[in-house]
Design a protein around this motif. Structure first.
Motif, short mmCIF file in Angstrom:
data_model
loop_
_atom_site.label_atom_id
_atom_site.label_comp_id
_atom_site.label_asym_id
_atom_site.label_seq_id
_atom_site.Cartn_x
_atom_site.Cartn_y
_atom_site.Cartn_z
N GLY A 121 5.54 6.92 4.00
CA GLY A 121 4.12 6.57 4.09
C GLY A 121 3.88 5.12 4.49
O GLY A 121 2.99 4.84 5.31
N LEU A 122 4.65 4.21 3.95
CA LEU A 122 4.44 2.79 4.26
C LEU A 122 4.72 2.51 5.73
O LEU A 122 3.96 1.79 6.39
CB LEU A 122 5.31 1.90 3.37
N ALA A 123 5.76 3.09 6.27
CA ALA A 123 6.08 2.89 7.68
C ALA A 123 4.97 3.43 8.58
O ALA A 123 4.55 2.77 9.54
CB ALA A 123 7.42 3.54 8.02
N TRP A 142 -1.92 -13.76 -2.36
CA TRP A 142 -2.48 -12.51 -1.85
C TRP A 142 -1.50 -11.35 -1.80
O TRP A 142 -1.91 -10.19 -1.80
CB TRP A 142 -3.08 -12.73 -0.45
N HIS A 143 -0.20 -11.61 -1.76
CA HIS A 143 0.78 -10.54 -1.62
C HIS A 143 1.23 -10.05 -3.00
O HIS A 143 2.35 -10.28 -3.45
CB HIS A 143 1.98 -11.04 -0.80
N LYS A 144 0.31 -9.37 -3.69
CA LYS A 144 0.60 -8.81 -5.00
C LYS A 144 -0.38 -7.68 -5.30
O LYS A 144 -1.44 -7.60 -4.69
CB LYS A 144 0.58 -9.87 -6.09
N LEU A 145 0.01 -6.87 -6.26
CA LEU A 145 -0.82 -5.73 -6.66
C LEU A 145 -1.15 -5.83 -8.15
O LEU A 145 -0.31 -6.25 -8.94
CB LEU A 145 -0.07 -4.42 -6.46
N ILE A 178 8.44 -3.25 5.63
CA ILE A 178 8.76 -1.89 5.22
C ILE A 178 10.00 -1.90 4.34
O ILE A 178 10.06 -1.22 3.32
CB ILE A 178 8.94 -0.99 6.46
N GLY A 179 10.99 -2.71 4.70
CA GLY A 179 12.21 -2.82 3.91
C GLY A 179 11.98 -3.33 2.50
O GLY A 179 12.66 -2.94 1.56
N ASP A 180 10.96 -4.21 2.35
CA ASP A 180 10.60 -4.72 1.02
C ASP A 180 9.88 -3.67 0.18
O ASP A 180 9.76 -3.80 -1.03
CB ASP A 180 9.69 -5.95 1.12
N GLN A 221 1.87 -0.64 -1.14
CA GLN A 221 3.22 -0.53 -1.71
C GLN A 221 3.65 0.93 -1.73
O GLN A 221 2.88 1.81 -2.14
CB GLN A 221 3.24 -1.08 -3.13
N GLN A 222 4.88 1.17 -1.29
CA GLN A 222 5.46 2.51 -1.40
C GLN A 222 6.01 2.66 -2.80
O GLN A 222 6.80 1.85 -3.26
CB GLN A 222 6.59 2.68 -0.39
N ASP A 223 5.56 3.69 -3.52
CA ASP A 223 6.03 3.97 -4.87
C ASP A 223 6.46 5.43 -4.91
O ASP A 223 5.64 6.32 -5.19
CB ASP A 223 4.92 3.67 -5.88
N GLY A 224 7.72 5.68 -4.58
CA GLY A 224 8.19 7.06 -4.47
C GLY A 224 7.45 7.75 -3.34
O GLY A 224 7.36 7.21 -2.24
#
Length: 137
Positions: free
Chosen positions: A58-60, A32-35, A79-81, A102-105
């Motif tokens: 944004g993720l935080a 489940w932990h994938k995009l 968040i660190g990941d 997922q944070q992407d930039g």
């Protein structure tokens, strides 16, 4: 009368077993932990994909909003990941829905989907849009 009662008891037992499986089935983070490849917003029968400009934090911020949501907890990531998968369960039966962020930039990529059923009846879309609205307010 005896056959009817037996049939009803078998039906009831089947429903209890099915609900028990839904509530107790393990959620494997490896699965489940994938995009998927995400480039644009998309709606489908069992979930949604959203790409939102949020800035680098944004993720935080979304993580705080999600974990304050009812029946939502972190399945995997941090968040660190740069990526977190949340599990949100329905109130009565406990159907699990998975939302990977997922944070992407400066963008968040959000993938929300249900585990069981042919349709989520718009539940994932509504949840994600509420999270995004809270994020942007």
């Amino acid at each position: 009368m005896g056959r009817v009662m037996t049939g009803l008891l078998i039906l009831f037992a089947g429903v209890v077993i099915a609900f028990g499986y839904v509530r107790l089935a393990p959620s494997d983070p490896v699965f489940w932990h994938k995009l998927p490849e995400i480039n644009a917003d998309k709606d489908f029968k069992r979930g949604v994909i959203r790409v939102v400009e949020t800035g680098p934090d944004g993720l935080a911020r979304l993580s705080q909003i999600a974990t304050e949501s009812p029946r939502t907890k972190i399945l995997a990531g941090s968040i660190g990941d740069g990526m977190i998968t949340f599990v949100t369960r329905t109130r009565v039966v406990g159907f699990p829905d998975y939302t990977t962020v997922q944070q992407d930039g400066p963008h968040l990529k959000i993938y929300a989907r249900s585990r069981f059923g042919r349709s989520d009846l718009g539940v994932n879309r509504n949840r994600v849009e509420a999270w995004i609205a809270a994020l942007q307010s």
